[in-house]
Design a protein around this motif. Structure first.
Motif, PDB file in Angstrom:
ATOM      1  N   UNK A   1       7.350  -2.704   7.028  1.00 43.26           N
ATOM      2  CA  UNK A   1       6.879  -3.804   7.858  1.00 43.26           C
ATOM      3  C   UNK A   1       7.383  -5.135   7.327  1.00 43.26           C
ATOM      4  N   UNK A   2       7.334  -5.279   5.987  1.00 43.25           N
ATOM      5  CA  UNK A   2       7.884  -6.497   5.376  1.00 43.25           C
ATOM      6  C   UNK A   2       9.360  -6.649   5.720  1.00 43.25           C
ATOM      7  N   UNK A   3      10.125  -5.544   5.584  1.00 44.40           N
ATOM      8  CA  UNK A   3      11.553  -5.612   5.864  1.00 44.40           C
ATOM      9  C   UNK A   3      11.848  -5.902   7.324  1.00 44.40           C
ATOM     10  N   UNK A   4      11.033  -5.347   8.219  1.00 43.44           N
ATOM     11  CA  UNK A   4      11.241  -5.564   9.659  1.00 43.44           C
ATOM     12  C   UNK A   4      11.077  -7.031  10.032  1.00 43.44           C
ATOM     13  N   UNK A   5      10.124  -7.690   9.383  1.00 39.82           N
ATOM     14  CA  UNK A   5       9.895  -9.104   9.679  1.00 39.82           C
ATOM     15  C   UNK A   5      11.111  -9.960   9.324  1.00 39.82           C
ATOM     16  N   UNK A   6      11.856  -9.535   8.302  1.00 42.98           N
ATOM     17  CA  UNK A   6      13.036 -10.310   7.896  1.00 42.98           C
ATOM     18  C   UNK A   6      14.151 -10.225   8.923  1.00 42.98           C
TER      19      UNK A   6
ATOM     20  N   UNK B   1       0.821  -1.211   0.000  1.00 42.86           N
ATOM     21  CA  UNK B   1       0.000   0.000   0.000  1.00 42.86           C
ATOM     22  C   UNK B   1       0.853   1.258   0.000  1.00 42.86           C
ATOM     23  N   UNK B   2       1.951   1.251   0.809  1.00 36.61           N
ATOM     24  CA  UNK B   2       2.797   2.428   0.945  1.00 36.61           C
ATOM     25  C   UNK B   2       4.153   1.978   1.482  1.00 36.61           C
ATOM     26  N   UNK B   3       5.037   2.952   1.749  1.00 32.15           N
ATOM     27  CA  UNK B   3       6.369   2.615   2.238  1.00 32.15           C
ATOM     28  C   UNK B   3       6.334   2.027   3.639  1.00 32.15           C
ATOM     29  N   UNK B   4       5.340   2.397   4.413  1.00 32.72           N
ATOM     30  CA  UNK B   4       5.202   1.794   5.753  1.00 32.72           C
ATOM     31  C   UNK B   4       4.941   0.301   5.634  1.00 32.72           C
ATOM     32  N   UNK B   5       4.169  -0.080   4.625  1.00 29.31           N
ATOM     33  CA  UNK B   5       3.885  -1.486   4.368  1.00 29.31           C
ATOM     34  C   UNK B   5       5.165  -2.216   3.966  1.00 29.31           C
TER      35      UNK B   5
END
Length: 282
Positions: free
Chosen positions: A259-264, A252-256
């Motif tokens: 979040x993907x990157x943080x999970x990694x 949806x946006x850079x925050x999304x």
């Protein structure tokens, strides 16, 4: 995403980690979801080693795994073009992708010759980053075509299935609209499920797609004729995109994306009591 239309020279200096059986690559007819696209007639004033008549790229993101279909038609103009088209290469990552070849043919006047020899196919693993101790596991299928002549029209098509698991379930991709050589007919198609939102942005004065609905899916198509060669300025930074392209994404946006990157890079759980005791001693 773009096929190696000029092939991979045999003399290129690469490190081969091994040759594996061609059974890793399969053969099947063109998928039923693909829209058939015809290549234009050759042009009398074409120059260079080859004339790229058709670059046909279609992606079906409404299925799991995603299917990427590529269809290329090129005419051989001189001896350099003969050497280029005598060997075709198809790269894939067997850890999450499958490579399916549909056909390799030579058109010579009114005659058509089938040149897809699955028994003669070679699948090799080459590690470009070996000196830096980087291993990516990618493989390349090599198809050697016999008896290519000046004036021949070489046509081939294949499908790669699957997307990198690193990016999770959210789909994203980039589709170029101009290339390192002139293209007589460029066709790009994306099949997308209508039930899922999709963000799309065009860069570099690229054309906007035609949008239609087919059943439960939306289809985005780009169709161009006589696409000129992209101009790359000498000294331009490596990140600069000289050619127009389309970026699509479910994020949806850079925050999304963050979040993907943080999970990694999520921190592991607390260490066991034994490890914690050793850490205190250190």
């Amino acid at each position: 995403m773009i096929p190696n239309t000029l092939g991979l020279p045999l003399a290129v200096a690469l490190f081969f980690t091994g040759i594996t059986p061609a059974q890793e690559v399969t053969q099947s007819p063109t998928p039923a979801w693909v829209s058939p696209i015809e290549s234009p007639a050759p042009r009398d004033d074409a120059t260079g080693p080859t004339e790229l008549l058709l670059l046909d790229m279609q992606t079906n993101a409404a299925v799991d795994p995603v299917e990427n279909y590529i269809h290329v038609v090129g005419r051989v103009l001189n001896q350099e073009g003969v050497e280029a088209k005598a060997q075709l290469s198809f790269s894939f990552d067997p850890s999450y992708q499958k490579l399916i070849l549909h056909g390799v043919t030579i058109r010579r006047g009114s005659e058509v010759f089938d040149r897809l020899d699955m028994n003669g196919l070679q699948v090799i693993q080459r590690e470009k980053g070996l000196e830096a101790l980087q291993y990516d596991g990618r493989k390349t299928a090599l198809c050697f075509i016999e008896d290519v002549r000046v004036g021949d029209i070489v046509e081939y098509s294949f499908t790669r299935t699957g997307t990198s698991p690193v990016f999770g379930k959210n789909y994203h991709d980039v589709f170029p609209l101009q290339f390192g050589e002139e293209v007589r007919h460029n066709y790009l198609r994306l099949v997308w499920p209508d039930s899922r939102p999709l963000n799309m942005q065009t860069f570099g004065n690229g054309e906007e797609p035609k949008v239609s609905t087919q059943g439960a899916n939306r289809e985005y198509t780009w169709e161009q004729t006589d696409v000129p060669r992209a101009k790359y300025e000498e000294g331009a930074p490596s990140w600069y995109d000289a050619a127009p392209y389309v970026a699509v994404s479910e994020y949806k946006d850079w925050a999304d994306v963050a979040q993907w990157g943080s999970d990694l890079f999520e921190a592991p759980g607390l260490a066991s009591a034994e490890v914690a005791a050793i850490a205190r001693e250190i």
